[in-house]
Design an enzyme around this catalytic site. Structure first.
Site, PDB file in Angstrom:
ATOM      1  N   THR A  97       0.848  -1.186   0.000  1.00 42.06           N
ATOM      2  CA  THR A  97       0.000   0.000   0.000  1.00 42.06           C
ATOM      3  C   THR A  97       0.887   1.240   0.000  1.00 42.06           C
ATOM      4  O   THR A  97       1.915   1.274   0.672  1.00 42.06           O
ATOM      5  CB  THR A  97      -0.954   0.018   1.209  1.00 42.06           C
ATOM      6  OG1 THR A  97      -1.761   1.194   1.171  1.00 42.06           O
ATOM      7  CG2 THR A  97      -0.186  -0.013   2.527  1.00 42.06           C
ATOM      8  N   HIS A 153       2.496 -11.809  14.272  1.00 46.56           N
ATOM      9  CA  HIS A 153       3.558 -12.389  15.095  1.00 46.56           C
ATOM     10  C   HIS A 153       3.305 -13.855  15.430  1.00 46.56           C
ATOM     11  O   HIS A 153       4.207 -14.560  15.907  1.00 46.56           O
ATOM     12  CB  HIS A 153       3.696 -11.583  16.392  1.00 46.56           C
ATOM     13  CG  HIS A 153       5.074 -11.636  16.987  1.00 46.56           C
ATOM     14  ND1 HIS A 153       6.061 -12.473  16.526  1.00 46.56           N
ATOM     15  CD2 HIS A 153       5.627 -10.943  18.025  1.00 46.56           C
ATOM     16  CE1 HIS A 153       7.154 -12.312  17.248  1.00 46.56           C
ATOM     17  NE2 HIS A 153       6.923 -11.381  18.156  1.00 46.56           N
TER      18      HIS A 153
END
Length: 508
Positions: A427, A479
């Site tokens: 993006t 994560h």
């Protein structure tokens, strides 16, 4: 006095733009602040307005042309006047009106054709009627767009199967519909009622949505104005054509009337300031609701962290400056920054397969292909179409693919297939001036890379201070699957490849 019509200043991370659509032609009379032309970049559509009242003297670059920031694309003669049409030019219009009147007297053949919602993909439960472009009794032609059907991903157009007249419209705008549901009918070969004798084709307003410009359609959609209500707006353009300024004036007048009505209904004891305040409530589009759901899901269902780095863009900028003309001459498209980022990301995904993977229940799915999603801002909201097999595409193929997806996104032409999948997203908030941000993961992907504004900053190089064009990079990652070692290594790899672009070409 001639005034140059110029392309706006483009952000540093945007290489060039193209002319999406002129709303005027040479000889047209225009007013100050009237929208003249839409300029399209790979992220947004910019409007160029008239600096003063006058007449369009010359259009230098046509629709589809590639242009640069501040490039002159037309001339405006300040204070001029448009030439009036000759009698010979007006005559054909009268003959056409007479001919259409005769055609209107023909009887309908009576064959009825059903207008249905297209077949929806299995992952799409239902859809809604976004906009009807015709009304019952309107004459329609084969392949004319009748209605826009909105899903949570794309807008589908339903066209007429044959020439005829619109019959009954069964489902109005805003209604929820299912795949292959009948929503209207067409009388094949029929003809619309004859117009009044006093109304010529030149006098008839051209506010039919099939003739509206993209900027007018966006203005109507953003202000929640249906095609029926749009017919009440008086057009000030050529032959009564509706302009964006007409829509804005209508909205302002409508808001003032509503505010006056609300003020009149309030108690005399209420403070004046409170009576003058107003608000507008409109339903969320399906795309906006879907984006909201996915963003909330990403925040709630992933252990998302963001790591940052910065990259010296001078090597890439030097390559573009040296080979831009030759590249464009050979491939027919300008060389931008995004293709370098896609190439660098693809190489980094090869070295860190965890970033190219996804979580499915208790399993980790490693993808052996490289499909990169490109975030594109459209009038309907943010979409992420997919660039397939980016590892097999050259820089020219990447630029063409990115441009094609951006144009389809702007026009609402993206297909379900083009919106589905993708292993990693890029993006570019830099085109809007963003210096740094923390992008949100696009589930079920594992990571997303955020590009930002290129800004010159003093940097220490070999013990000396140099002014370099720097860009902050942000990598948000899940994560649960990607550890700090992999995330930092991935981002450093992207940085190193961009600062030494030769390695991208030599695959080292």
């Amino acid at each position: 006095m001639a005034i140059d019509i110029k392309v706006p200043v483009l952000p540093e991370s945007v290489a060039d733009a193209s002319i999406a659509g002129w709303h005027v032609k040479a000889g047209d009379k225009v007013t100050r602040d009237q929208n003249l032309v839409d300029i399209e970049t790979d992220k947004v559509v910019l409007e160029v307005v008239a600096e003063a009242d006058g007449v369009i003297e010359e259009i230098i670059h046509q629709e589809g042309d590639t242009v640069l920031g501040e490039q002159v694309i037309g001339k405006l003669a300040e204070g001029g006047s448009a030439a009036s049409a000759s009698d010979s030019e007006k005559a054909p219009a009268k003959e056409e009106s007479s001919s259409s009147s005769e055609q209107a007297s023909n009887e309908s053949s009576g064959e009825k054709i059903e207008v249905k919602v297209p077949v929806l993909p299995e992952s799409v439960a239902d859809a809604s009627i976004a906009t009807w472009h015709v009304s019952a009794g309107d004459a329609v032609k084969r392949d004319q767009n009748l209605v826009d059907i909105e899903t949570d991903k794309v807008v589908l157009e339903v066209v007429a199967e044959a020439d005829g007249v619109m019959g009954e419209i069964l489902e109005n705008e805003g209604s929820t519909v299912n795949g292959e549901q009948v929503i209207a009918s067409i009388l094949k070969g029929g003809s619309a009622p004859a117009p009044a004798a006093k109304e010529s084709s030149e006098e008839k307003s051209e506010s039919d949505s099939s003739t509206l410009s993209p900027s007018v359609r966006r203005a109507l959609s953003q202000n929640g104005i249906s095609s029926e209500e749009a017919k009440n707006i008086k057009g000030s353009g050529e032959k009564g054509r509706l302009t964006k300024e007409d829509v804005e004036a209508y909205v302002r007048a409508k808001s003032q009337r509503q505010a006056s009505k609300e003020a009149a209904q309030k108690s005399l004891a209420e403070p004046v300031d409170a009576a003058e305040r107003s608000q507008k409530r409109v339903p969320m589009t399906r795309l906006r609701k879907r984006v909201a759901e996915r963003l909330l899901d990403a925040k709630n269902s992933t252990a998302m962290l963001t790591t940052f780095n910065e990259v010296n863009m001078k090597p890439v900028m030097d390559i573009r400056k040296s080979y831009q003309d030759a590249f464009e001459k050979k491939h027919g498209i300008r060389l931008g920054f995004m293709s370098f980022f896609v190439r660098a990301v693809t190489e980094a995904l090869k070295r860190f397969p965890e970033v190219n993977a996804s979580i499915d229940g208790d399993d980790i799915v490693y993808h052996n292909f490289f499909d990169v999603s490109i975030a594109v801002s459209t009038p309907r909201g943010l979409v992420t179409p997919v660039l397939r097999d980016s590892d097999q595409l050259s820089l020219a193929d990447l630029e063409k693919g990115i441009r094609e997806l951006a144009i389809k996104g702007r026009d609402g032409k993206l297909t379900i297939d083009e919106m589905t999948g993708g292993n990693f997203t890029i993006t570019n908030g830099g085109v809007f001036g963003s210096l740094i941000s923390t992008p949100i993961i696009n589930p079920p992907q594992t990571a997303i890379l955020g590009m930002h504004k290129i800004q010159e900053r003093p940097m220490a190089v070999n013990g000396k201070v140099e002014i370099l064009p720097m860009m902050y990079l942000a990598l948000s990652y899940d994560h649960r699957l990607v550890d700090g070692k992999e995330s930092v290594g991935f981002l450093v790899t992207v940085k190193e490849l961009l600062e030494d672009p030769t390695r991208l070409l030599l695959d080292i």
